[in-house]
Scaffold this active site. Structure first.
Site, PDB file in Angstrom:
ATOM      1  N   ASP A  82      48.363 -22.594 -15.944  1.00 29.35           N
ATOM      2  CA  ASP A  82      46.998 -22.497 -16.476  1.00 29.35           C
ATOM      3  C   ASP A  82      47.067 -22.611 -18.003  1.00 29.35           C
ATOM      4  O   ASP A  82      47.934 -21.991 -18.631  1.00 29.35           O
ATOM      5  CB  ASP A  82      46.409 -21.134 -16.062  1.00 29.35           C
ATOM      6  CG  ASP A  82      44.942 -20.983 -16.423  1.00 29.35           C
ATOM      7  OD1 ASP A  82      44.539 -21.410 -17.533  1.00 29.35           O
ATOM      8  OD2 ASP A  82      44.199 -20.420 -15.607  1.00 29.35           O
ATOM      9  N   ASN A 139      42.211 -22.455  -4.972  1.00 27.15           N
ATOM     10  CA  ASN A 139      41.037 -21.591  -5.157  1.00 27.15           C
ATOM     11  C   ASN A 139      39.742 -22.368  -5.397  1.00 27.15           C
ATOM     12  O   ASN A 139      38.677 -21.769  -5.441  1.00 27.15           O
ATOM     13  CB  ASN A 139      41.276 -20.575  -6.286  1.00 27.15           C
ATOM     14  CG  ASN A 139      42.039 -19.359  -5.780  1.00 27.15           C
ATOM     15  OD1 ASN A 139      41.459 -18.464  -5.171  1.00 27.15           O
ATOM     16  ND2 ASN A 139      43.346 -19.357  -5.990  1.00 27.15           N
ATOM     17  N   GLU A 184      40.299 -34.838 -19.593  1.00 28.57           N
ATOM     18  CA  GLU A 184      39.092 -34.333 -18.919  1.00 28.57           C
ATOM     19  C   GLU A 184      38.000 -34.057 -19.958  1.00 28.57           C
ATOM     20  O   GLU A 184      36.820 -33.974 -19.628  1.00 28.57           O
ATOM     21  CB  GLU A 184      39.438 -33.053 -18.141  1.00 28.57           C
ATOM     22  CG  GLU A 184      38.686 -32.923 -16.840  1.00 28.57           C
ATOM     23  CD  GLU A 184      39.067 -31.674 -16.036  1.00 28.57           C
ATOM     24  OE1 GLU A 184      40.018 -30.965 -16.406  1.00 28.57           O
ATOM     25  OE2 GLU A 184      38.384 -31.423 -15.031  1.00 28.57           O
ATOM     26  N   THR A 227      48.333 -24.617  -6.800  1.00 27.23           N
ATOM     27  CA  THR A 227      47.756 -23.314  -7.117  1.00 27.23           C
ATOM     28  C   THR A 227      48.522 -22.659  -8.255  1.00 27.23           C
ATOM     29  O   THR A 227      49.709 -22.932  -8.447  1.00 27.23           O
ATOM     30  CB  THR A 227      47.717 -22.397  -5.873  1.00 27.23           C
ATOM     31  OG1 THR A 227      46.871 -21.279  -6.177  1.00 27.23           O
ATOM     32  CG2 THR A 227      49.085 -21.906  -5.431  1.00 27.23           C
TER      33      THR A 227
HETATM   34  C1  6MZ Z   1      41.139 -28.259 -14.782  1.00 26.91           C
HETATM   35  C2  6MZ Z   1      41.031 -27.025 -12.858  1.00 26.91           C
HETATM   36  C3  6MZ Z   1      39.950 -27.816 -12.389  1.00 26.91           C
HETATM   37  O1  6MZ Z   1      45.115 -22.496  -9.187  1.00 26.91           O
HETATM   38  O2  6MZ Z   1      43.631 -20.528  -8.785  1.00 26.91           O
HETATM   39  N1  6MZ Z   1      41.279 -26.103 -11.923  1.00 26.91           N
HETATM   40  N2  6MZ Z   1      41.610 -27.260 -14.036  1.00 26.91           N
HETATM   41  N3  6MZ Z   1      40.109 -29.048 -14.412  1.00 26.91           N
HETATM   42  C4  6MZ Z   1      39.478 -28.855 -13.235  1.00 26.91           C
HETATM   43  N4  6MZ Z   1      38.427 -29.659 -12.940  1.00 26.91           N
HETATM   44  C5  6MZ Z   1      37.163 -29.207 -12.481  1.00 26.91           C
HETATM   45  N5  6MZ Z   1      39.611 -27.356 -11.171  1.00 26.91           N
HETATM   46  C6  6MZ Z   1      40.441 -26.322 -10.895  1.00 26.91           C
HETATM   47  O3  6MZ Z   1      42.791 -22.866  -8.403  1.00 26.91           O
HETATM   48  C7  6MZ Z   1      41.787 -22.750  -9.379  1.00 26.91           C
HETATM   49  C8  6MZ Z   1      42.324 -23.118 -10.742  1.00 26.91           C
HETATM   50  O4  6MZ Z   1      42.620 -24.526 -10.780  1.00 26.91           O
HETATM   51  C9  6MZ Z   1      42.330 -25.061 -12.067  1.00 26.91           C
HETATM   52  C10 6MZ Z   1      41.823 -23.906 -12.917  1.00 26.91           C
HETATM   53  O5  6MZ Z   1      42.903 -23.356 -13.641  1.00 26.91           O
HETATM   54  C11 6MZ Z   1      41.327 -22.924 -11.873  1.00 26.91           C
HETATM   55  O6  6MZ Z   1      41.316 -21.580 -12.336  1.00 26.91           O
HETATM   56  P1  6MZ Z   1      44.076 -21.898  -8.313  1.00 26.91           P
HETATM   57  O7  6MZ Z   1      44.420 -21.919  -6.869  1.00 26.91           O
END
Ligand code: 6MZ
Length: 369
Positions: free
Chosen positions: A174, A24, A234, A104
Protein backbone atom coordinates in the site's frame (compact mmCIF):
# COMPACT_ATOMS: atom_id res chain seq x y z
CA UNK A 1 -16.70 -19.90 -33.71
CA UNK A 2 -18.82 -17.36 -35.56
CA UNK A 3 -17.76 -13.77 -36.12
CA UNK A 4 -21.14 -12.71 -34.69
CA UNK A 5 -22.07 -10.22 -32.03
CA UNK A 6 -21.58 -11.09 -28.40
CA UNK A 7 -23.97 -10.68 -25.52
CA UNK A 8 -23.69 -11.00 -21.77
CA UNK A 9 -24.62 -14.70 -21.70
CA UNK A 10 -21.92 -15.46 -24.25
CA UNK A 11 -19.35 -13.45 -22.27
CA UNK A 12 -20.22 -15.39 -19.11
CA UNK A 13 -19.83 -18.73 -20.89
CA UNK A 14 -16.40 -17.85 -22.31
CA UNK A 15 -13.39 -18.94 -20.20
CA UNK A 16 -11.60 -15.90 -18.83
CA UNK A 17 -8.39 -14.89 -17.06
CA UNK A 18 -8.48 -12.26 -14.29
CA UNK A 19 -5.17 -10.58 -13.47
CA UNK A 20 -6.14 -7.41 -11.62
CA UNK A 21 -8.58 -8.01 -8.77
CA UNK A 22 -8.16 -6.59 -5.26
CA UNK A 23 -9.58 -8.92 -2.61
CA UNK A 24 -11.20 -6.23 -0.47
CA UNK A 25 -12.57 -4.49 -3.55
CA UNK A 26 -14.27 -7.64 -4.81
CA UNK A 27 -16.60 -8.37 -1.88
CA UNK A 28 -20.32 -8.95 -2.45
CA UNK A 29 -22.50 -6.02 -1.30
CA UNK A 30 -24.66 -8.50 0.62
CA UNK A 31 -21.62 -9.62 2.65
CA UNK A 32 -20.51 -6.06 3.36
CA UNK A 33 -24.02 -5.15 4.52
CA UNK A 34 -24.18 -8.23 6.75
CA UNK A 35 -20.81 -7.39 8.29
CA UNK A 36 -21.81 -3.74 8.76
CA UNK A 37 -25.08 -4.77 10.43
CA UNK A 38 -23.12 -7.03 12.80
CA UNK A 39 -20.70 -4.25 13.77
CA UNK A 40 -23.67 -1.88 14.07
CA UNK A 41 -25.27 -4.21 16.60
CA UNK A 42 -22.03 -4.28 18.58
CA UNK A 43 -21.97 -0.48 18.55
CA UNK A 44 -18.67 -0.31 16.65
CA UNK A 45 -20.26 1.63 13.76
CA UNK A 46 -23.62 3.23 13.03
CA UNK A 47 -25.19 1.00 10.37
CA UNK A 48 -27.45 3.68 8.87
CA UNK A 49 -24.38 5.88 8.30
CA UNK A 50 -22.57 3.27 6.24
CA UNK A 51 -25.41 1.48 4.39
CA UNK A 52 -25.73 4.13 1.68
CA UNK A 53 -21.94 4.39 1.34
CA UNK A 54 -21.76 0.66 0.57
CA UNK A 55 -24.63 0.78 -1.92
CA UNK A 56 -23.60 3.98 -3.71
CA UNK A 57 -22.67 3.51 -7.35
CA UNK A 58 -20.87 6.70 -8.36
CA UNK A 59 -17.54 7.12 -6.65
CA UNK A 60 -14.67 9.52 -7.26
CA UNK A 61 -11.16 8.12 -6.80
CA UNK A 62 -11.00 9.97 -3.45
CA UNK A 63 -14.28 8.42 -2.31
CA UNK A 64 -13.07 4.97 -3.36
CA UNK A 65 -10.17 5.18 -0.93
CA UNK A 66 -12.46 6.41 1.86
CA UNK A 67 -14.66 3.42 1.14
CA UNK A 68 -11.67 1.08 1.44
CA UNK A 69 -11.00 2.45 4.92
CA UNK A 70 -14.56 1.49 5.84
CA UNK A 71 -14.33 -1.92 4.15
CA UNK A 72 -11.15 -2.65 6.07
CA UNK A 73 -12.90 -1.90 9.37
CA UNK A 74 -15.58 -4.42 8.38
CA UNK A 75 -13.31 -7.19 7.11
CA UNK A 76 -9.99 -7.13 8.89
CA UNK A 77 -10.24 -10.05 11.27
CA UNK A 78 -9.03 -13.54 10.45
CA UNK A 79 -12.42 -15.22 10.13
CA UNK A 80 -13.81 -12.54 7.84
CA UNK A 81 -10.70 -12.48 5.65
CA UNK A 82 -11.14 -16.23 5.19
CA UNK A 83 -14.82 -15.80 4.36
CA UNK A 84 -14.38 -13.02 1.79
CA UNK A 85 -11.53 -14.89 0.08
CA UNK A 86 -13.75 -17.96 -0.29
CA UNK A 87 -16.66 -15.94 -1.64
CA UNK A 88 -14.58 -13.91 -4.07
CA UNK A 89 -13.07 -17.07 -5.57
CA UNK A 90 -16.49 -18.68 -5.86
CA UNK A 91 -17.85 -15.59 -7.58
CA UNK A 92 -15.07 -15.49 -10.16
CA UNK A 93 -15.36 -19.24 -10.79
CA UNK A 94 -19.12 -18.96 -11.23
CA UNK A 95 -18.62 -16.72 -14.28
CA UNK A 96 -16.05 -19.09 -15.76
CA UNK A 97 -12.86 -17.35 -14.75
CA UNK A 98 -10.39 -20.23 -15.11
CA UNK A 99 -7.30 -18.43 -13.79
CA UNK A 100 -7.38 -15.76 -11.10
CA UNK A 101 -4.48 -13.72 -9.80
CA UNK A 102 -5.95 -12.28 -6.63
CA UNK A 103 -4.09 -9.42 -4.96
CA UNK A 104 -4.34 -8.25 -1.39
CA UNK A 105 -2.43 -6.09 1.08
CA UNK A 106 -1.22 -8.10 4.11
CA UNK A 107 -2.35 -6.17 7.17
CA UNK A 108 -1.03 -5.89 10.69
CA UNK A 109 -3.37 -5.12 13.57
CA UNK A 110 -1.83 -5.60 17.01
CA UNK A 111 -5.14 -5.16 18.84
CA UNK A 112 -6.48 -8.42 17.39
CA UNK A 113 -3.16 -10.24 17.15
CA UNK A 114 -3.02 -9.96 13.38
CA UNK A 115 0.34 -9.99 11.65
CA UNK A 116 0.95 -9.78 7.92
CA UNK A 117 1.68 -13.48 8.00
CA UNK A 118 -1.48 -14.43 9.92
CA UNK A 119 -3.52 -12.25 7.50
CA UNK A 120 -2.05 -14.16 4.57
CA UNK A 121 -2.67 -17.48 6.30
CA UNK A 122 -6.33 -16.46 6.70
CA UNK A 123 -6.46 -15.76 2.96
CA UNK A 124 -5.00 -19.21 2.25
CA UNK A 125 -7.54 -20.74 4.59
CA UNK A 126 -10.21 -19.10 2.42
CA UNK A 127 -8.78 -20.82 -0.64
CA UNK A 128 -9.03 -24.16 1.12
CA UNK A 129 -12.58 -23.40 2.27
CA UNK A 130 -13.96 -23.20 -1.28
CA UNK A 131 -16.17 -26.22 -1.80
CA UNK A 132 -18.30 -25.43 -4.85
CA UNK A 133 -15.40 -25.57 -7.33
CA UNK A 134 -11.95 -27.15 -7.44
CA UNK A 135 -9.27 -24.63 -6.60
CA UNK A 136 -5.89 -25.35 -8.13
CA UNK A 137 -3.39 -23.81 -5.77
CA UNK A 138 0.05 -25.16 -4.79
CA UNK A 139 -0.68 -25.15 -1.05
CA UNK A 140 -3.55 -27.50 -1.82
CA UNK A 141 -1.58 -30.23 -3.49
CA UNK A 142 -4.21 -30.55 -6.22
CA UNK A 143 -2.25 -28.21 -8.44
CA UNK A 144 0.78 -29.86 -9.86
CA UNK A 145 1.42 -26.91 -12.17
CA UNK A 146 2.14 -29.48 -14.81
CA UNK A 147 -0.07 -30.41 -17.72
CA UNK A 148 0.56 -34.08 -17.19
CA UNK A 149 -0.57 -34.15 -13.59
CA UNK A 150 -3.45 -31.70 -13.56
CA UNK A 151 -6.58 -32.51 -15.54
CA UNK A 152 -7.76 -29.91 -18.05
CA UNK A 153 -9.90 -27.19 -16.56
CA UNK A 154 -13.52 -27.99 -17.27
CA UNK A 155 -14.12 -26.67 -20.78
CA UNK A 156 -17.33 -24.72 -20.95
CA UNK A 157 -18.10 -25.25 -17.31
CA UNK A 158 -21.75 -25.99 -18.08
CA UNK A 159 -21.39 -29.73 -18.23
CA UNK A 160 -21.58 -32.30 -15.48
CA UNK A 161 -17.88 -31.93 -14.54
CA UNK A 162 -16.95 -29.67 -11.66
CA UNK A 163 -15.48 -26.30 -12.43
CA UNK A 164 -11.83 -25.72 -11.70
CA UNK A 165 -10.10 -22.42 -11.16
CA UNK A 166 -6.39 -21.79 -10.84
CA UNK A 167 -5.66 -19.21 -8.15
CA UNK A 168 -2.40 -17.39 -7.55
CA UNK A 169 -1.75 -14.57 -5.09
CA UNK A 170 -0.05 -11.22 -5.44
CA UNK A 171 0.84 -9.36 -2.26
CA UNK A 172 0.14 -5.65 -2.48
CA UNK A 173 2.24 -2.89 -1.01
CA UNK A 174 0.00 0.00 0.00
CA UNK A 175 1.38 3.42 -0.94
CA UNK A 176 0.85 4.53 2.68
CA UNK A 177 3.48 2.03 3.83
CA UNK A 178 7.12 2.68 4.78
CA UNK A 179 10.12 1.05 3.09
CA UNK A 180 10.41 -1.32 6.07
CA UNK A 181 6.73 -2.34 5.86
CA UNK A 182 7.03 -2.86 2.10
CA UNK A 183 10.10 -5.02 2.68
CA UNK A 184 8.22 -7.09 5.25
CA UNK A 185 5.53 -7.81 2.63
CA UNK A 186 8.16 -8.83 0.08
CA UNK A 187 9.89 -11.16 2.56
CA UNK A 188 6.55 -12.75 3.39
CA UNK A 189 5.87 -13.24 -0.32
CA UNK A 190 9.25 -14.94 -0.68
CA UNK A 191 8.52 -17.30 2.19
CA UNK A 192 5.21 -18.21 0.56
CA UNK A 193 6.57 -18.47 -2.97
CA UNK A 194 6.12 -22.21 -3.17
CA UNK A 195 2.63 -21.91 -1.77
CA UNK A 196 1.12 -19.88 -4.60
CA UNK A 197 2.33 -16.32 -4.04
CA UNK A 198 3.76 -15.30 -7.39
CA UNK A 199 4.33 -11.58 -7.23
CA UNK A 200 4.07 -8.12 -5.77
CA UNK A 201 1.71 -5.29 -6.62
CA UNK A 202 2.13 -1.62 -5.75
CA UNK A 203 -1.26 -0.02 -5.17
CA UNK A 204 -3.17 2.31 -2.87
CA UNK A 205 -4.17 5.94 -3.15
CA UNK A 206 -2.04 7.25 -6.03
CA UNK A 207 -1.71 10.72 -4.54
CA UNK A 208 -0.07 9.30 -1.41
CA UNK A 209 3.58 8.18 -1.06
CA UNK A 210 6.72 8.38 -3.17
CA UNK A 211 8.08 5.89 -5.70
CA UNK A 212 11.52 5.98 -4.02
CA UNK A 213 10.02 4.67 -0.79
CA UNK A 214 8.96 1.41 -2.48
CA UNK A 215 11.78 0.99 -4.96
CA UNK A 216 14.20 -0.88 -2.64
CA UNK A 217 11.55 -3.48 -1.73
CA UNK A 218 10.49 -3.89 -5.35
CA UNK A 219 14.09 -4.32 -6.48
CA UNK A 220 14.67 -6.88 -3.76
CA UNK A 221 11.51 -8.73 -4.78
CA UNK A 222 12.57 -8.88 -8.40
CA UNK A 223 16.12 -9.99 -7.57
CA UNK A 224 14.59 -12.90 -5.68
CA UNK A 225 12.34 -14.07 -8.47
CA UNK A 226 9.00 -12.41 -7.73
CA UNK A 227 7.07 -10.80 -10.58
CA UNK A 228 6.09 -7.15 -10.22
CA UNK A 229 3.02 -5.28 -11.38
CA UNK A 230 2.56 -1.57 -10.64
CA UNK A 231 -0.43 0.74 -10.56
CA UNK A 232 0.95 3.31 -12.94
CA UNK A 233 -0.54 6.58 -14.20
CA UNK A 234 -3.84 6.42 -12.35
CA UNK A 235 -3.37 10.16 -11.73
CA UNK A 236 -1.17 12.63 -13.62
CA UNK A 237 2.36 12.26 -12.24
CA UNK A 238 4.80 12.40 -15.19
CA UNK A 239 7.98 11.88 -13.18
CA UNK A 240 6.66 8.85 -11.35
CA UNK A 241 5.26 7.32 -14.54
CA UNK A 242 8.67 7.59 -16.23
CA UNK A 243 10.46 6.16 -13.18
CA UNK A 244 8.04 3.25 -13.02
CA UNK A 245 8.46 2.48 -16.72
CA UNK A 246 12.25 2.67 -16.35
CA UNK A 247 11.91 -0.08 -13.74
CA UNK A 248 10.36 -2.25 -16.51
CA UNK A 249 7.75 -4.08 -14.44
CA UNK A 250 6.27 -7.34 -15.76
CA UNK A 251 2.87 -5.64 -16.10
CA UNK A 252 1.26 -2.34 -15.18
CA UNK A 253 -2.31 -1.45 -14.26
CA UNK A 254 -4.36 1.50 -15.60
CA UNK A 255 -2.03 3.81 -17.64
CA UNK A 256 -4.74 6.50 -17.70
CA UNK A 257 -2.56 9.61 -17.62
CA UNK A 258 0.17 8.67 -20.06
CA UNK A 259 1.84 11.20 -22.31
CA UNK A 260 3.57 10.58 -25.60
CA UNK A 261 6.94 9.66 -24.08
CA UNK A 262 5.25 7.26 -21.68
CA UNK A 263 3.46 5.43 -24.50
CA UNK A 264 6.75 5.18 -26.38
CA UNK A 265 8.50 3.66 -23.39
CA UNK A 266 5.63 1.30 -22.62
CA UNK A 267 5.45 0.10 -26.21
CA UNK A 268 9.17 -0.24 -26.79
CA UNK A 269 9.41 -2.43 -23.68
CA UNK A 270 6.24 -4.31 -24.59
CA UNK A 271 4.88 -4.07 -21.03
CA UNK A 272 1.38 -5.62 -20.81
CA UNK A 273 -1.37 -3.34 -19.48
CA UNK A 274 -4.16 -4.45 -17.14
CA UNK A 275 -7.18 -2.50 -18.38
CA UNK A 276 -10.04 -1.81 -15.97
CA UNK A 277 -12.71 -0.06 -18.06
CA UNK A 278 -15.52 0.37 -15.52
CA UNK A 279 -13.13 1.38 -12.75
CA UNK A 280 -11.53 4.05 -14.96
CA UNK A 281 -14.90 5.47 -16.00
CA UNK A 282 -16.54 5.42 -12.55
CA UNK A 283 -13.54 7.13 -10.93
CA UNK A 284 -13.36 9.54 -13.89
CA UNK A 285 -9.72 8.62 -14.49
CA UNK A 286 -10.82 8.44 -18.14
CA UNK A 287 -13.69 10.73 -19.19
CA UNK A 288 -15.46 8.27 -21.51
CA UNK A 289 -14.95 4.97 -23.31
CA UNK A 290 -14.75 6.90 -26.61
CA UNK A 291 -11.37 8.25 -25.54
CA UNK A 292 -10.16 5.22 -23.58
CA UNK A 293 -6.61 4.09 -24.43
CA UNK A 294 -7.85 0.51 -24.89
CA UNK A 295 -8.67 1.33 -28.53
CA UNK A 296 -5.20 2.56 -29.41
CA UNK A 297 -3.40 -0.26 -27.60
CA UNK A 298 -5.70 -2.90 -29.06
CA UNK A 299 -5.36 -1.70 -32.62
CA UNK A 300 -1.58 -1.51 -32.17
CA UNK A 301 -1.58 -5.12 -30.91
CA UNK A 302 0.00 -4.05 -27.63
CA UNK A 303 -0.33 -6.76 -24.94
CA UNK A 304 -3.32 -6.04 -22.74
CA UNK A 305 -5.78 -7.81 -20.52
CA UNK A 306 -9.28 -6.82 -19.40
CA UNK A 307 -9.76 -6.88 -15.62
CA UNK A 308 -12.29 -5.86 -12.99
CA UNK A 309 -10.08 -4.01 -10.44
CA UNK A 310 -12.75 -3.98 -7.71
CA UNK A 311 -15.81 -5.94 -8.82
CA UNK A 312 -17.69 -5.17 -5.59
CA UNK A 313 -16.86 -1.48 -5.34
CA UNK A 314 -17.61 -0.84 -9.02
CA UNK A 315 -20.57 -3.27 -9.28
CA UNK A 316 -19.10 -5.18 -12.18
CA UNK A 317 -17.70 -8.60 -13.06
CA UNK A 318 -15.26 -9.84 -15.67
CA UNK A 319 -17.97 -10.96 -18.12
CA UNK A 320 -19.45 -7.44 -18.01
CA UNK A 321 -16.04 -5.95 -18.75
CA UNK A 322 -15.75 -8.13 -21.88
CA UNK A 323 -19.29 -7.29 -22.89
CA UNK A 324 -18.55 -3.60 -22.41
CA UNK A 325 -15.38 -3.82 -24.52
CA UNK A 326 -17.35 -5.59 -27.26
CA UNK A 327 -20.00 -2.88 -27.46
CA UNK A 328 -17.68 0.10 -26.93
CA UNK A 329 -14.95 -0.98 -29.36
CA UNK A 330 -16.93 -3.09 -31.82
CA UNK A 331 -15.30 -6.45 -31.02
CA UNK A 332 -16.94 -9.67 -32.26
CA UNK A 333 -16.91 -13.12 -30.67
CA UNK A 334 -13.67 -14.27 -32.20
CA UNK A 335 -11.84 -11.07 -31.21
CA UNK A 336 -13.15 -11.23 -27.66
CA UNK A 337 -12.20 -14.86 -27.32
CA UNK A 338 -8.65 -14.20 -28.54
CA UNK A 339 -8.36 -11.24 -26.21
CA UNK A 340 -9.27 -13.49 -23.27
CA UNK A 341 -6.99 -16.31 -24.42
CA UNK A 342 -4.04 -14.00 -24.98
CA UNK A 343 -4.07 -13.01 -21.32
CA UNK A 344 -2.54 -16.44 -20.60
CA UNK A 345 0.75 -15.14 -21.97
CA UNK A 346 0.98 -12.47 -19.23
CA UNK A 347 0.12 -14.55 -16.17
CA UNK A 348 2.76 -14.99 -13.46
CA UNK A 349 2.27 -18.77 -13.07
CA UNK A 350 4.40 -21.56 -14.54
CA UNK A 351 4.59 -22.71 -18.16
CA UNK A 352 2.75 -25.87 -17.13
CA UNK A 353 -0.24 -23.82 -16.00
CA UNK A 354 -0.08 -21.78 -19.19
CA UNK A 355 -0.17 -24.93 -21.30
CA UNK A 356 -3.11 -26.28 -19.38
CA UNK A 357 -4.99 -23.01 -19.82
CA UNK A 358 -4.26 -22.91 -23.56
CA UNK A 359 -5.80 -26.37 -23.79
CA UNK A 360 -8.85 -25.22 -21.88
CA UNK A 361 -9.38 -22.35 -24.30
CA UNK A 362 -8.86 -24.59 -27.33
CA UNK A 363 -11.43 -27.06 -26.05
CA UNK A 364 -13.86 -24.25 -25.36
CA UNK A 365 -13.37 -22.66 -28.77
CA UNK A 366 -14.61 -25.85 -30.46
CA UNK A 367 -17.79 -25.64 -28.45
CA UNK A 368 -18.61 -21.94 -28.66
CA UNK A 369 -20.46 -20.49 -31.60
C1 6MZ B 1 -5.10 1.81 -6.41
C2 6MZ B 1 -6.38 0.25 -5.33
C3 6MZ B 1 -7.44 0.45 -6.25
O1 6MZ B 1 -5.51 -5.08 -0.69
O2 6MZ B 1 -7.20 -4.62 1.09
N1 6MZ B 1 -6.79 -0.67 -4.45
N2 6MZ B 1 -5.24 0.92 -5.42
N3 6MZ B 1 -6.07 2.06 -7.32
C4 6MZ B 1 -7.25 1.42 -7.27
N4 6MZ B 1 -8.19 1.75 -8.19
C5 6MZ B 1 -9.55 2.06 -7.90
N5 6MZ B 1 -8.44 -0.39 -5.91
C6 6MZ B 1 -8.02 -1.08 -4.82
O3 6MZ B 1 -7.83 -4.47 -1.34
C7 6MZ B 1 -8.15 -3.10 -1.25
C8 6MZ B 1 -6.92 -2.25 -1.47
O4 6MZ B 1 -6.49 -2.37 -2.84
C9 6MZ B 1 -5.97 -1.13 -3.31
C10 6MZ B 1 -6.07 -0.15 -2.15
O5 6MZ B 1 -4.84 -0.14 -1.45
C11 6MZ B 1 -7.16 -0.76 -1.30
O6 6MZ B 1 -7.08 -0.37 0.07
P1 6MZ B 1 -6.92 -5.25 -0.26
O7 6MZ B 1 -7.42 -6.64 -0.34
Amino acid sequence: MSEGETNMEWCVSMPKVELHAHLNGSIRDSTLLELARGLGEKGVIVFSDVEHVILKNDRSLREVFKLFDLIHILTTDHTTVTRITKEVIEDFASENVVYLELRTTPKKNDSIGMTKRSYLEAVMEGLRAVSTVDVAFPAHNVDAGSPTKSPPVNDMCNGPTRKKIYVRLLLSIDRRESTAAAMETVKLALEMKDLGVVGIDLSGNPVVGEWNTFLPALQFAREHGLYITLHCGEVPNPKEIQAMLDFIPRRIGHACYFEEDDWKKLKSNNIPVEICLTSNIVTASVSSLDVHHFANLYSGKHPLVLCTDDAGVFSTNLSSEYNLAASAFGLGKRELFLLAKNAIEFIFASDGVKQDLRRTFDLASNKMD
